[in-house]
Write a protein that holds these residues in place. Sequence first.
Motif, PDB file in Angstrom:
ATOM      1  N   LYS A   1       1.024  -1.151  -0.022  1.00 53.15           N
ATOM      2  CA  LYS A   1      -0.064   0.093   0.042  1.00 53.15           C
ATOM      3  C   LYS A   1       0.820   1.090   0.044  1.00 53.15           C
TER       4      LYS A   1
ATOM      5  N   SER B   1      -3.469  -3.419  -7.860  1.00 58.29           N
ATOM      6  CA  SER B   1      -3.898  -4.575  -7.019  1.00 58.29           C
ATOM      7  C   SER B   1      -4.233  -5.884  -7.562  1.00 58.29           C
TER       8      SER B   1
ATOM      9  N   LYS C   1      -2.996   4.677 -10.919  1.00 59.71           N
ATOM     10  CA  LYS C   1      -3.819   5.113  -9.745  1.00 59.71           C
ATOM     11  C   LYS C   1      -3.629   3.754  -8.553  1.00 59.71           C
ATOM     12  N   HIS C   2      -3.978   2.695  -9.155  1.00 60.34           N
ATOM     13  CA  HIS C   2      -3.945   1.421  -8.183  1.00 60.34           C
ATOM     14  C   HIS C   2      -3.569   0.275  -8.859  1.00 60.34           C
TER      15      HIS C   2
ATOM     16  N   GLU D   1      -1.483   6.667  -1.704  1.00 58.84           N
ATOM     17  CA  GLU D   1      -2.413   7.182  -2.681  1.00 58.84           C
ATOM     18  C   GLU D   1      -3.210   5.874  -3.143  1.00 58.84           C
ATOM     19  N   GLY D   2      -2.895   4.596  -2.816  1.00 56.50           N
ATOM     20  CA  GLY D   2      -3.436   3.489  -3.213  1.00 56.50           C
ATOM     21  C   GLY D   2      -2.524   2.219  -3.109  1.00 56.50           C
ATOM     22  N   ASP D   3      -3.019   1.221  -3.872  1.00 59.13           N
ATOM     23  CA  ASP D   3      -2.391   0.110  -3.848  1.00 59.13           C
ATOM     24  C   ASP D   3      -1.147   0.073  -5.021  1.00 59.13           C
ATOM     25  N   ARG D   4      -0.066  -0.635  -4.341  1.00 57.11           N
ATOM     26  CA  ARG D   4       1.173  -0.669  -5.030  1.00 57.11           C
ATOM     27  C   ARG D   4       1.842  -1.867  -5.047  1.00 57.11           C
ATOM     28  N   ASP D   5       0.964  -2.937  -5.261  1.00 49.75           N
ATOM     29  CA  ASP D   5       1.493  -4.513  -5.295  1.00 49.75           C
ATOM     30  C   ASP D   5       2.559  -4.631  -6.341  1.00 49.75           C
TER      31      ASP D   5
END
Length: 168
Positions: free
Chosen positions: A67, A147, A144-145, A70-74
């Motif tokens: 995470k 995931s 943006k994400h 600003e969002g998911d960073r998998d």
Amino acid sequence: LALIILAILMAVVSGIVATTIGAQERIEEINANSELGPAILSQIRRDLEGTFQPNPKDENFVAVDRKASEGDRDRIDFVMAGMSYGSEDEYEEPSFHSVNEVGYQVLDSKDEPGVGVLYRREDIFVDAEPLRGGRLAEIYHRVKHFSLTFWNGEKWVQDWNDKRDGGK
């Protein structure tokens, strides 16, 4: 009088041309962005379809749930069978390689807060550390994400490690 009429006509025509060019640029930008997402997902899917375990006792497929503010960073790293062209170092002649280490990750953008940069990692030589090394290539700079979820046979999970999870 003729010069005035000609000047008015030229002003109208140049305004129409400028408006048309601006509209064309906006349409091209919209079309490019709408085609880019499916192309990136297609590349990731092709890489994942080639996933395999050269040695089931080793760590060959790892996905980490990360995470950011600003969002998911998998992040996902794996060994795959797929043709790549390159050399192990700058001194060797490039050649084709059929087994590679590949990974995808999103890192926060240094230029734009709130978005990330999607990178593809590729190492054309499978070594003792298949989840590290290689070269990073920027794929897209306005994510943006990112995931990922995985089905373990019973439920959806946020991370995966084939060594820990028994290679399921």
